[in-house]
Design a protein around this motif. Structure first.
Motif, PDB file in Angstrom:
ATOM      1  N   PRO A  36     -10.283  -4.302   2.900  1.00  0.00           N
ATOM      2  CA  PRO A  36      -9.226  -4.202   3.918  1.00  0.00           C
ATOM      3  C   PRO A  36      -9.081  -5.526   4.672  1.00  0.00           C
ATOM      4  N   GLY A  85      -6.353  -5.370  -4.602  1.00  0.00           N
ATOM      5  CA  GLY A  85      -7.175  -4.700  -3.587  1.00  0.00           C
ATOM      6  C   GLY A  85      -8.342  -3.968  -4.236  1.00  0.00           C
ATOM      7  N   TRP A 102       0.839  -1.196   0.000  1.00  0.00           N
ATOM      8  CA  TRP A 102       0.000   0.000   0.000  1.00  0.00           C
ATOM      9  C   TRP A 102       0.868   1.237   0.000  1.00  0.00           C
ATOM     10  N   TRP A 103       0.384   2.286  -0.584  1.00  0.00           N
ATOM     11  CA  TRP A 103       1.037   3.595  -0.542  1.00  0.00           C
ATOM     12  C   TRP A 103      -0.056   4.639  -0.699  1.00  0.00           C
ATOM     13  N   ALA A 104       0.024   5.736   0.030  1.00  0.00           N
ATOM     14  CA  ALA A 104      -0.973   6.806  -0.118  1.00  0.00           C
ATOM     15  C   ALA A 104      -0.391   8.123   0.365  1.00  0.00           C
ATOM     16  N   SER A 131      -8.961  -1.009  -4.397  1.00  0.00           N
ATOM     17  CA  SER A 131      -8.586   0.212  -5.125  1.00  0.00           C
ATOM     18  C   SER A 131      -8.225  -0.081  -6.585  1.00  0.00           C
ATOM     19  N   TYR A 170      -9.095   5.502  -6.043  1.00  0.00           N
ATOM     20  CA  TYR A 170      -8.855   5.760  -4.638  1.00  0.00           C
ATOM     21  C   TYR A 170      -8.025   7.047  -4.541  1.00  0.00           C
ATOM     22  N   ALA A 198      -4.231   7.715  -3.518  1.00  0.00           N
ATOM     23  CA  ALA A 198      -3.485   6.463  -3.687  1.00  0.00           C
ATOM     24  C   ALA A 198      -3.632   6.034  -5.150  1.00  0.00           C
ATOM     25  N   VAL A 256      -1.476   3.332  -6.770  1.00  0.00           N
ATOM     26  CA  VAL A 256      -1.800   1.955  -6.333  1.00  0.00           C
ATOM     27  C   VAL A 256      -3.018   1.472  -7.116  1.00  0.00           C
TER      28      VAL A 256
END
Ligand SMILES: NC(=O)c1ccc[n+]([C@@H]2O[C@H](COP(=O)([O-])OP(=O)(O)OC[C@H]3O[C@@H](n4cnc5c(N)ncnc54)[C@H](OP(=O)(O)O)[C@@H]3O)[C@@H](O)[C@H]2O)c1
Length: 245
Positions: free
Chosen positions: A191, A147, A100-102, A149, A154, A157, A160
């Motif tokens: 999640p 995921g 994950w990255w945001a 997203s 998203y 993010a 991603v």
């Protein structure tokens, strides 16, 4: 709800790139419980050592670790060749690669972050698919983990989301090109409760439940070329009911 404790995958060899990760750990555990030999490659020996400890001595005998990267086509080819030679077969692959990255809008995203979050992860997924799909046994399968997203934008993010969307299209292309010769599926997760986030909404799946779903998808011949959406435990129950599990 059923658990994959029956040894439905005795004698099968399952490769789990990303098996050292938060979600991958649950996938590795579920395939070991189902009786498979599970091969986990990683760029990091210490993450492999940590995984062996997390899995524990009762199940770890059939967990085989390989300290090797798959960040390029060449590295993935070498890895697939080595695993096929050493274990004699590759029955299923479950690729749980990327995290994950945001925090930034697209127009604020640096090239360095883009390379790391989009390019490196997309290249690894492509490299793994092109090296392992041709080596899958006839009744084998390839599953890629994505995921939520990947299927809806998203904000903050975005890269991603974009990588996940590319991954889902890669799976659809594989399905279209294989025309039923091998089963290819993806799991689109909500999640997940895992070792790095041990708490959460009770409707969220745990990493072990993701593993349970991945075992069902790999071992159910009628699940082919599907987006398996697993936002909640209800979705998992429905997916397991479909397979009689
Ligand atoms: N965690 C969640 O709540 C959640 C929710 C929905 C979907 N997912 C999906 O589940 C998958 C795995 O997520 P995770 O939370 O388990 O991630 P994670 O804990 O960060 O693990 C990432 C795994 O990917 C491997 N990897 C290989 N090349 C990589 C690269 N270039 N960049 C980053 N990782 C790389 C890592 O292996 P090394 O041992 O080599 O580092 C590691 O095993 C992803 O597709 C993610 O979208 C996760």
């Amino acid at each position: 709800m059923s658990t994959p404790t029956a040894h439905t995958l005795d004698g099968k060899v399952v490769v789990v790139p990303g098996g050292t990760g938060n979600v991958g750990e649950g996938i590795v555990r579920a395939f070991l419980k189902a009786g498979a030999t599970v091969v986990v490659p990683s760029r990091s020996q210490s993450r492999l050592d940590q995984l062996v400890k997390l899995i524990g001595p009762e199940l770890a005998a059939e967990l085989k670790t390989v300290a090797a990267a798959y960040a390029s086509f060449d590295e993935a080819d070498k890895l697939a060749t080595k695993i096929a030679a050493e274990f004699g077969r590759v029955d299923h692959v479950v690729a749980s690669v990327g995290g994950w990255w945001a925090g930034k809008a697209l127009w604020q995203t640096s090239e360095e972050v883009w390379e790391k979050v989009f390019v490196d992860v997309a290249t690894s997924h492509m490299a793994l698919a092109r090296s392992f799909v041709p080596r899958l046994s006839e009744d084998g399968s390839y599953t890629t983990i994505a995921g939520f997203s990947a299927a809806k934008p998203y904000p903050a993010a975005g890269i991603v989301s974009m990588q996940g969307a590319a991954q889902l299209m890669m799976r659809e292309i594989l399905s279209a090109e294989l025309k039923g010769q091998r089963r290819v599926n993806d799991l689109i997760l909500g999640p997940i409760i895992n070792r790095s986030r041990p708490g959460g909404d009770p409707s969220w799946l745990t990493a072990d439940q993701v593993g349970e779903a991945a075992v069902k998808v790999a071992s159910t011949p009628s699940i082919a070329n599907e987006h398996v959406i697993l936002d909640t435990v209800d979705d998992l129950d429905k997916a397991l009911a479909r397979t009689g599990g």
